[in-house]
Structure formats: structure tokens, C-alpha cells
Motif scaffolding. Sequence first.
Motif, PDB file in Angstrom:
ATOM      1  N   UNK A  59       0.833  -1.202   0.000  1.00  0.00           N
ATOM      2  CA  UNK A  59       0.000   0.000   0.000  1.00  0.00           C
ATOM      3  C   UNK A  59       0.873   1.260   0.000  1.00  0.00           C
ATOM      4  N   UNK A  60       1.929   1.252   0.819  1.00  0.00           N
ATOM      5  CA  UNK A  60       2.808   2.411   0.859  1.00  0.00           C
ATOM      6  C   UNK A  60       3.557   2.585  -0.455  1.00  0.00           C
ATOM      7  N   UNK A  61       3.956   1.497  -1.079  1.00  0.00           N
ATOM      8  CA  UNK A  61       4.611   1.603  -2.384  1.00  0.00           C
ATOM      9  C   UNK A  61       3.649   2.167  -3.427  1.00  0.00           C
ATOM     10  N   UNK A  62       2.390   1.726  -3.382  1.00  0.00           N
ATOM     11  CA  UNK A  62       1.382   2.242  -4.308  1.00  0.00           C
ATOM     12  C   UNK A  62       1.166   3.740  -4.076  1.00  0.00           C
ATOM     13  N   UNK A  64       3.264   5.791  -2.747  1.00  0.00           N
ATOM     14  CA  UNK A  64       4.469   6.517  -3.175  1.00  0.00           C
ATOM     15  C   UNK A  64       4.459   6.716  -4.685  1.00  0.00           C
ATOM     16  N   UNK A  65       4.053   5.676  -5.431  1.00  0.00           N
ATOM     17  CA  UNK A  65       3.975   5.822  -6.894  1.00  0.00           C
ATOM     18  C   UNK A  65       2.929   6.869  -7.264  1.00  0.00           C
ATOM     19  N   UNK A  66       1.787   6.834  -6.587  1.00  0.00           N
ATOM     20  CA  UNK A  66       0.735   7.825  -6.875  1.00  0.00           C
ATOM     21  C   UNK A  66       1.230   9.233  -6.558  1.00  0.00           C
ATOM     22  N   UNK A  67       1.927   9.377  -5.427  1.00  0.00           N
ATOM     23  CA  UNK A  67       2.446  10.697  -5.056  1.00  0.00           C
ATOM     24  C   UNK A  67       3.479  11.165  -6.070  1.00  0.00           C
ATOM     25  N   UNK A  68       4.320  10.256  -6.546  1.00  0.00           N
ATOM     26  CA  UNK A  68       5.317  10.605  -7.557  1.00  0.00           C
ATOM     27  C   UNK A  68       4.637  11.047  -8.851  1.00  0.00           C
ATOM     28  N   UNK A  69       3.609  10.301  -9.256  1.00  0.00           N
ATOM     29  CA  UNK A  69       2.869  10.652 -10.465  1.00  0.00           C
ATOM     30  C   UNK A  69       2.192  12.016 -10.307  1.00  0.00           C
ATOM     31  N   UNK A  70       1.604  12.231  -9.131  1.00  0.00           N
ATOM     32  CA  UNK A  70       0.933  13.507  -8.874  1.00  0.00           C
ATOM     33  C   UNK A  70       1.943  14.648  -8.864  1.00  0.00           C
ATOM     34  N   UNK A  71       3.105  14.411  -8.268  1.00  0.00           N
ATOM     35  CA  UNK A  71       4.141  15.445  -8.236  1.00  0.00           C
ATOM     36  C   UNK A  71       4.608  15.777  -9.650  1.00  0.00           C
ATOM     37  N   UNK A  72       4.773  14.749 -10.478  1.00  0.00           N
ATOM     38  CA  UNK A  72       5.185  15.000 -11.860  1.00  0.00           C
ATOM     39  C   UNK A  72       4.107  15.783 -12.611  1.00  0.00           C
ATOM     40  N   UNK A  73       2.846  15.457 -12.345  1.00  0.00           N
ATOM     41  CA  UNK A  73       1.754  16.187 -12.989  1.00  0.00           C
ATOM     42  C   UNK A  73       1.743  17.649 -12.534  1.00  0.00           C
ATOM     43  N   UNK A  74       1.984  17.866 -11.253  1.00  0.00           N
ATOM     44  CA  UNK A  74       2.013  19.233 -10.730  1.00  0.00           C
ATOM     45  C   UNK A  74       3.171  20.005 -11.351  1.00  0.00           C
TER      46      UNK A  74
END
Length: 153
Positions: A59-62, A64-74
Motif C-alpha cells: 500500500x505504501x509503495x502504491x 508513493x507511486x501515486x504521489x510521484x505521479x501527482x508530483x510530476x503532474x504538478x
Amino acid sequence: MLEAESWVAIAFLCFLGLLVYLGAHRKIIDAIDRRQARIKSELEQARRLREEAQSLLGEFERKAREAETEAQAIIAGAKAEAERLAAEAKTRAEDFVARRTKMAETKIAQAEAQAAADAAVAAAEKILAATAKGKVAEDLLTRGIAEVKQKFN
């Protein structure tokens, strides 16, 4: 009679019989069973904790991936916004410079026209002053100056 080893064997068998009579074997088996149950319970708990830890890790890895994707989108959105603002600022600056240039050209043209009008008035005044004399000259001159001033104002 019997030898010492025989007496030891008989005593040992009597001791074993006494232990069986008192139920020592049941107590030992019960203690072993309790220990087995406790170890089994601890193993089961360890297995559950391991599965829970793996689940949380996933769950934490997922996340983290979502946060990374969101950060890249931002970041991409911010870059696009910055480029848009830069282009908009450039356009505004170009428009401002064009307006200022046009306004300056207009003021220069007005000043040139005013200078030409003033020169024409002065020349007309000199010509009329030289050719016309007296009251007629003054009336013509006053009327002509008023007309020229009305046209350029």
C-alpha cells in the motif's frame, strides 16, 4: 541372590510404575501439548503480522507511486503555466511597446502638423501684412488665424 544391576533395574521399573500411577506422563504430555499450542499460536501470529506488513508495504509503495505521479503532474502543470505566463507577458510587453510607439508617432505627427500650421500662419501673416494695409488687413489676418487654429485644434 540377585545382583546389584538387577536391583537397579527393579528399582527403575518401580520408579517408572510410580510415575505412571501418579500420572506424570500425562503432565509431561500436557506440558508438551501446551508448549506446542503456544508455539503454533506464535507462528500463526508471526505469519499474520508478516502478511499485514507485506500488505502495508504494498500500500505504501502504491501511495508513493501515486504521489510521484501527482508530483510530476504538478510540475508539468507548473511548467506549462510558467510558459503560458511568459508568453502572455511577452505579448503584453510587445503590445505595450507598440502602443507607446504609436502614441509617440502620433504626438510627433501632431507636433509636426502644429509646427507646419504655425509656420503657415506666420507666412500668411507676413504676406497679408505686406500686401494688405489698414483695417482690411487686420480683419483678414484675424479671421485667417482663427480659421487655421480651429482646423488644427
